[in-house]
Scaffold this motif. Structure first.
Motif, short mmCIF file in Angstrom:
data_model
loop_
_atom_site.label_atom_id
_atom_site.label_comp_id
_atom_site.label_asym_id
_atom_site.label_seq_id
_atom_site.Cartn_x
_atom_site.Cartn_y
_atom_site.Cartn_z
N SER A 86 -40.73 -34.56 -2.93
CA SER A 86 -39.41 -35.16 -2.81
C SER A 86 -39.25 -35.71 -1.39
CB SER A 86 -38.34 -34.10 -3.07
OG SER A 86 -38.33 -33.16 -2.02
N ASN A 126 -46.38 -30.33 -8.35
CA ASN A 126 -45.55 -31.42 -8.85
C ASN A 126 -46.32 -32.40 -9.72
OD1 ASN A 126 -43.34 -30.42 -7.60
ND2 ASN A 126 -43.36 -31.85 -5.90
N ARG A 172 -32.37 -37.39 -1.68
CA ARG A 172 -33.28 -36.50 -0.97
C ARG A 172 -34.13 -35.65 -1.90
NH1 ARG A 172 -29.00 -33.25 2.34
NH2 ARG A 172 -30.79 -32.06 3.03
N ASN A 173 -33.62 -35.28 -3.07
CA ASN A 173 -34.37 -34.39 -3.94
C ASN A 173 -35.22 -35.11 -4.99
OD1 ASN A 173 -33.54 -32.00 -2.72
ND2 ASN A 173 -31.56 -32.12 -3.78
N LYS A 174 -35.11 -36.44 -4.99
CA LYS A 174 -35.93 -37.21 -5.92
C LYS A 174 -37.38 -37.21 -5.44
CE LYS A 174 -33.46 -41.21 -7.63
NZ LYS A 174 -33.47 -42.66 -7.46
N GLU A 203 -37.02 -35.03 0.80
CA GLU A 203 -36.75 -33.96 1.76
C GLU A 203 -38.01 -33.15 2.05
OE1 GLU A 203 -33.39 -31.58 0.79
OE2 GLU A 203 -33.55 -30.40 2.63
#
Lengths: 383, 243
Positions: free
Chosen positions: B89, A14, B125-127, B91
């Motif tokens: 993220s 990431n 949650r996916n940020k 999550e």
């Protein structure tokens, strides 16, 4: 442990900068080094004293692959001064004037003209040989004047030697090497060092940075407050970063061998194995250093202390020439084992049966550092 | 699981941080550790976790003496700073902490939904967490502490920087956990939050100056404000010095 490894992988993936550091940066730097150390087509500029130097030799020098010109009178009178004013001239060749023969010492003390090679010693054999026909224009042999001794002036000197050999073929020296060939470029003879150096360097940074970030962000403390074991933390980390270290090792080795065409006599797979082990050691090394650093900046400060010295022991300098037996320090440097293994595989064509001690040394190094790192985690949790 | 602290002392170098702290936290209590910064709240939490070893005294969770590794599986810890991974993220953070606690996959999914819902993070949650606001990070950190349904929750300033509406929601969730028999220890320096707790321990200069039911403590004050007890302690200290 697996969760930790997967997390580290996701995290680095990431972070685009980390990815670039691991893959793009070493490829870029290796390419740059390839061009820096490759054979150049540099044409040295030589001034010849046409009156003093024997005519057949002057003729032969003109036939060499160099920009040869007749030496102007002012250069003959004061060659040092002339060179200072004309830095593009690599070499001035004159025949010694009897009155100047003792000048050699005096010039040595002059700071700018750092070296004046006087061929009386080294080259007199050949020069004397062909000046025998009686065409001497002064003393015996030749005088070389140059601004400083560097690759350009050495190019010029070898052009003169070639000229002398062409006049006197019996003095030709043919070089035979056991490994490689005499006309290898610097990259051909030292190229095997750089993949090792860069693998170590970049993996060290990624590993140290990741861990120090974790320490300063408090996430390490937090994850230590779960029932995970200390050795699992270290193993998980090493595996996570190890994935990238391994990818990097493959990329760098393949790039060096298949794109930059560094010749390898031995097995490429074995080179990759050696590089991977070196990279794993770098992971543990980075982790260890991160204990002593509280910020990412401090990791960078450690580089001159723990990484740079290793580069000098990686094989760039022949270890036997280091005084006071300091060359033996190589045995405590993981980079030595990795680069040495790679040299023996690539240049000597050795197989696993010859180089295994280096690989074992790297494994031991990584394990020992792993134990130290595990112990160091006691700082975060007493059990 | 009752928690018992017996004459616990801890100093860093020569500086004493906690002096002879003894207290008992009953199962199902919500305790709040109140005190000015530097009074030793976080150190006390760390000692209870076993992150630090006490110089003297002992801490027991039920019959188990701290530090104990398996015990950590039954404790939810939320550090004071938002110790979450900014390159992951929301999550993914929770999945990671869930796996560390070896929560089975199917249950973990369910738990993640539950804690995201509770902390109002389901939509984000996916940020990546580096794009979260300060309050969101705090909530995620809290979610991670609740994930494995621990028996004991040790929360270091869990509601700082969270807006009043959500803060109320979180306290209601704590109450609900309490109803299920969980013990919760919360540090705070927001005096209003004391009202949500059953008991409060007042830390001052490394000592517990008061410990008891919140309404009992309030009776000791003149105007019904818990701060008065600190003012009294600090003026008492001054008197000691001057006498």
């Amino acid at each position: 442990m697996r969760a930790l490894a997967i997390r580290v992988v996701t995290q680095i993936r990431n972070d685009r900068r980390s990815m670039a550091m691991l893959i793009v940066a070493p490829v870029f730097v290796l390419t740059l080094i390839f061009f820096l150390l490759a054979d150049s087509d540099y044409v040295p500029k030589i001034l010849v004293d046409e009156d003093g130097v024997p005519a057949p030799l002057v003729q032969a020098i003109y036939e060499q692959d160099a920009a040869v010109e007749a030496c102007p009178a002012e250069a003959l009178g004061e060659p040092e001064k002339y060179l200072r004013g004309h830095p593009d001239v690599d070499l001035i060749v004159t025949a010694p004037k009897l009155s100047q023969e003792t000048d050699g010492q005096g010039i040595d003390g002059n700071g700018m003209i750092s070296s004046v090679v006087d061929v009386q010693g080294a080259g007199s054999q050949t020069a004397g040989g062909q000046s025998a026909p009686g065409e001497t224009g002064g003393g015996e042999g030749l005088d070389f004047y140059m601004l400083e001794s560097n690759v350009k002036s050495r190019d010029a000197i070898s052009a003169i030697s070639d000229a002398q050999v062409s006049l006197n073929p019996s003095s030709e020296v043919r070089t035979h090497t056991v490994y490689g060939s005499a006309d290898d470029s610097t990259f051909d003879s030292l190229g095997y060092i750089f993949p090792g150096v860069f693998t170590f360097f970049f993996v060290f940074i990624i590993s140290g940075m990741t861990l120090v970030r974790e320490r300063s962000g408090g996430t390490l403390e937090r994850l230590m407050m779960t029932p995970i074991r200390r050795f699992e933390v270290i193993m998980g980390y090493s595996m996570g970063i190890g994935v990238f270290a391994a990818i990097q090792a493959v990329v760098i080795v393949c790039y060096t061998i298949y794109v930059l065409r560094l010749e390898s006599l031995g097995s490429v797979a074995l080179i990759i194995l050696a590089m991977m082990l070196l990279a794993f050691t770098a992971v543990s090394f980075g982790a260890l250093v991160s204990i002593f650093a509280t910020t990412e900046f401090q990791i960078v400060q450690f580089i001159p202390v723990v990484v740079v010295p290793q580069v000098f022991f990686s094989g760039i300098i022949p270890l036997e020439t280091i005084p006071y037996g300091l060359g033996n320090l190589c045995y405590i440097m993981p980079m030595y084992y990795g680069c040495r293994a790679m040299k023996e595989i690539a240049v000597y064509g050795y197989g696993l049966q010859d180089i295994w001690p280096y690989l074992v040394a790297l494994v031991c190094y990584a394990l020992a550092l792993g134990v130290l790192n595990t112990l160091a985690l006691r700082k975060y949790r007493v059990v | 699981m009752d928690i018992r602290l017996k004459e616990v002392s801890k100093s860093f170098g020569k500086v004493p941080v906690l002096k002879n702290v003894s207290m008992e936290i009953r199962q199902g209590d919500i305790i709040c550790l109140l005190g000015p910064s530097g009074s030793g709240k976080s150190t006390l939490i760390r000692l209870m976790l076993g992150a630090l070893a006490a110089d003297s005294g002992e801490i027991r969770f039920g019959d188990t003496r701290v530090p104990n590794l398996p015990l950590l599986g039954n404790v939810g810890y939320m550090p004071q700073n938002d110790a979450v991974y900014t390159d992951l993220s929301g999550e993914a953070n929770l999945t990671f902490f869930g796996r560390l606690h070896s929560i089975p996959r199917a249950l973990l999914k369910e738990r993640i939904e539950a804690v995201l819902e509770m902390t109002d993070l389901t939509c984000d949650r996916n940020k990546l967490v580096r794009d979260y606001s300060g309050g969101m990070k705090k909530r995620l950190s809290l979610a991670a502490a609740l994930l494995h349904e621990p028996e004991v929750l040790l929360l270091d300033e869990p509601t700082v920087g969270i807006d009043p509406v959500l803060r109320k929601k979180i306290w209601e969730a704590f109450r609900e956990l309490q109803a299920r028999g969980k013990s919760i220890v919360v540090t705070t320096h927001v005096m209003d939050e004391v009202a949500w707790c059953d008991k409060a321990a007042l830390l001052y200069g490394g000592e517990v100056i008061e410990y008891g039911a919140v309404d009992e403590l309030l009776k000791k004050t003149e105007q019904g404000r818990i701060e008065e007890l600190f003012f009294r302690a600090s003026s008492g200290e001054r008197e000691e010095v001057s006498s």
